[in-house]
Design a protein around this motif. Structure first.
Motif, PDB file in Angstrom:
ATOM      1  N   THR A  93      11.436  20.011  10.063  1.00  0.00           N
ATOM      2  CA  THR A  93      11.534  18.866   9.172  1.00  0.00           C
ATOM      3  C   THR A  93      13.002  18.555   8.939  1.00  0.00           C
ATOM      4  N   HIS A  94      13.249  17.361   8.446  1.00  0.00           N
ATOM      5  CA  HIS A  94      14.604  16.946   8.107  1.00  0.00           C
ATOM      6  C   HIS A  94      14.536  16.257   6.756  1.00  0.00           C
ATOM      7  N   VAL A  95      15.408  16.648   5.847  1.00  0.00           N
ATOM      8  CA  VAL A  95      15.488  16.008   4.541  1.00  0.00           C
ATOM      9  C   VAL A  95      16.578  14.940   4.619  1.00  0.00           C
ATOM     10  N   VAL A  96      16.208  13.692   4.371  1.00  0.00           N
ATOM     11  CA  VAL A  96      17.137  12.574   4.470  1.00  0.00           C
ATOM     12  C   VAL A  96      18.241  12.719   3.420  1.00  0.00           C
ATOM     13  N   GLN A  97      19.486  12.610   3.879  1.00  0.00           N
ATOM     14  CA  GLN A  97      20.662  12.735   3.024  1.00  0.00           C
ATOM     15  C   GLN A  97      21.300  11.357   2.817  1.00  0.00           C
ATOM     16  N   GLU A  98      22.168  11.263   1.839  1.00  0.00           N
ATOM     17  CA  GLU A  98      22.908  10.034   1.549  1.00  0.00           C
ATOM     18  C   GLU A  98      23.610   9.533   2.809  1.00  0.00           C
ATOM     19  N   GLY A  99      23.461   8.245   3.121  1.00  0.00           N
ATOM     20  CA  GLY A  99      24.143   7.637   4.259  1.00  0.00           C
ATOM     21  C   GLY A  99      23.410   7.757   5.583  1.00  0.00           C
ATOM     22  N   GLU A 100      22.280   8.455   5.617  1.00  0.00           N
ATOM     23  CA  GLU A 100      21.538   8.602   6.868  1.00  0.00           C
ATOM     24  C   GLU A 100      20.525   7.480   7.029  1.00  0.00           C
ATOM     25  N   ASN A 101      20.180   7.212   8.291  1.00  0.00           N
ATOM     26  CA  ASN A 101      19.104   6.274   8.614  1.00  0.00           C
ATOM     27  C   ASN A 101      18.338   6.867   9.790  1.00  0.00           C
ATOM     28  N   LEU A 102      17.226   6.240  10.159  1.00  0.00           N
ATOM     29  CA  LEU A 102      16.397   6.794  11.237  1.00  0.00           C
ATOM     30  C   LEU A 102      17.169   6.939  12.542  1.00  0.00           C
ATOM     31  N   TYR A 103      18.014   5.971  12.844  1.00  0.00           N
ATOM     32  CA  TYR A 103      18.779   6.024  14.091  1.00  0.00           C
ATOM     33  C   TYR A 103      19.677   7.261  14.135  1.00  0.00           C
ATOM     34  N   ARG A 104      20.448   7.488  13.077  1.00  0.00           N
ATOM     35  CA  ARG A 104      21.367   8.636  13.033  1.00  0.00           C
ATOM     36  C   ARG A 104      20.617   9.967  13.062  1.00  0.00           C
ATOM     37  N   ILE A 105      19.518  10.024  12.326  1.00  0.00           N
ATOM     38  CA  ILE A 105      18.730  11.258  12.289  1.00  0.00           C
ATOM     39  C   ILE A 105      18.131  11.531  13.664  1.00  0.00           C
ATOM     40  N   ALA A 106      17.564  10.506  14.288  1.00  0.00           N
ATOM     41  CA  ALA A 106      16.964  10.668  15.610  1.00  0.00           C
ATOM     42  C   ALA A 106      17.980  11.178  16.627  1.00  0.00           C
ATOM     43  N   LEU A 107      19.199  10.664  16.585  1.00  0.00           N
ATOM     44  CA  LEU A 107      20.245  11.116  17.508  1.00  0.00           C
ATOM     45  C   LEU A 107      20.493  12.617  17.395  1.00  0.00           C
ATOM     46  N   GLN A 108      20.434  13.140  16.179  1.00  0.00           N
ATOM     47  CA  GLN A 108      20.670  14.573  15.954  1.00  0.00           C
ATOM     48  C   GLN A 108      19.651  15.439  16.684  1.00  0.00           C
ATOM     49  N   TYR A 109      18.459  14.900  16.906  1.00  0.00           N
ATOM     50  CA  TYR A 109      17.367  15.668  17.501  1.00  0.00           C
ATOM     51  C   TYR A 109      17.005  15.208  18.906  1.00  0.00           C
ATOM     52  N   GLY A 110      17.842  14.337  19.493  1.00  0.00           N
ATOM     53  CA  GLY A 110      17.600  13.871  20.851  1.00  0.00           C
ATOM     54  C   GLY A 110      16.383  12.963  20.966  1.00  0.00           C
ATOM     55  N   LEU A 111      16.118  12.190  19.910  1.00  0.00           N
ATOM     56  CA  LEU A 111      14.979  11.282  19.876  1.00  0.00           C
ATOM     57  C   LEU A 111      15.461   9.846  19.729  1.00  0.00           C
ATOM     58  N   THR A 112      14.544   8.910  19.932  1.00  0.00           N
ATOM     59  CA  THR A 112      14.831   7.531  19.578  1.00  0.00           C
ATOM     60  C   THR A 112      14.352   7.335  18.148  1.00  0.00           C
ATOM     61  N   TRP A 113      14.875   6.295  17.483  1.00  0.00           N
ATOM     62  CA  TRP A 113      14.413   6.053  16.121  1.00  0.00           C
ATOM     63  C   TRP A 113      12.940   5.656  16.118  1.00  0.00           C
ATOM     64  N   GLN A 114      12.491   5.052  17.228  1.00  0.00           N
ATOM     65  CA  GLN A 114      11.086   4.664  17.325  1.00  0.00           C
ATOM     66  C   GLN A 114      10.174   5.889  17.376  1.00  0.00           C
ATOM     67  N   GLN A 115      10.593   6.929  18.118  1.00  0.00           N
ATOM     68  CA  GLN A 115       9.800   8.162  18.188  1.00  0.00           C
ATOM     69  C   GLN A 115       9.717   8.819  16.808  1.00  0.00           C
ATOM     70  N   LEU A 116      10.846   8.852  16.110  1.00  0.00           N
ATOM     71  CA  LEU A 116      10.885   9.454  14.783  1.00  0.00           C
ATOM     72  C   LEU A 116      10.024   8.659  13.800  1.00  0.00           C
ATOM     73  N   ALA A 117      10.108   7.330  13.870  1.00  0.00           N
ATOM     74  CA  ALA A 117       9.302   6.480  12.988  1.00  0.00           C
ATOM     75  C   ALA A 117       7.818   6.683  13.261  1.00  0.00           C
ATOM     76  N   GLU A 118       7.441   6.715  14.525  1.00  0.00           N
ATOM     77  CA  GLU A 118       6.032   6.891  14.881  1.00  0.00           C
ATOM     78  C   GLU A 118       5.506   8.243  14.411  1.00  0.00           C
TER      79      GLU A 118
END
Length: 78
Positions: free
Chosen positions: A34-59
């Protein structure tokens, strides 16, 4: 209370309260990463950290509006 536990507080209008790790990074749960969203983060930035697209993370999290994530939200990392 363990890291990643989501607490419901009666009368709280700001969303769930999440128990964060001391260093503010992601936690692990029995069901997976799991990932806890921090100040200044968005789906795109979080997805990059895990080698995903923001669409994969959103889905994986049932998010239809990628701009609707909030600080403290717990996201499942597929």
């Amino acid at each position: 209370i363990s890291v990643g536990t989501v607490l419901s507080i009666l009368g709280c209008q700001t969303g769930p309260v999440v128990v964060n790790p001391p260093d503010g990074t992601s936690g692990n749960t029995a069901s997976g990463n799991t990932h806890v969203v921090q100040e200044g983060e968005n789906l795109y930035r979080i997805a990059l950290q895990y080698g995903l697209t923001w669409q994969q993370l959103a889905e994986a999290n049932g998010i239809s509006n990628p701009n609707s994530v909030f600080v403290g939200q717990v996201l499942r990392i597929p």
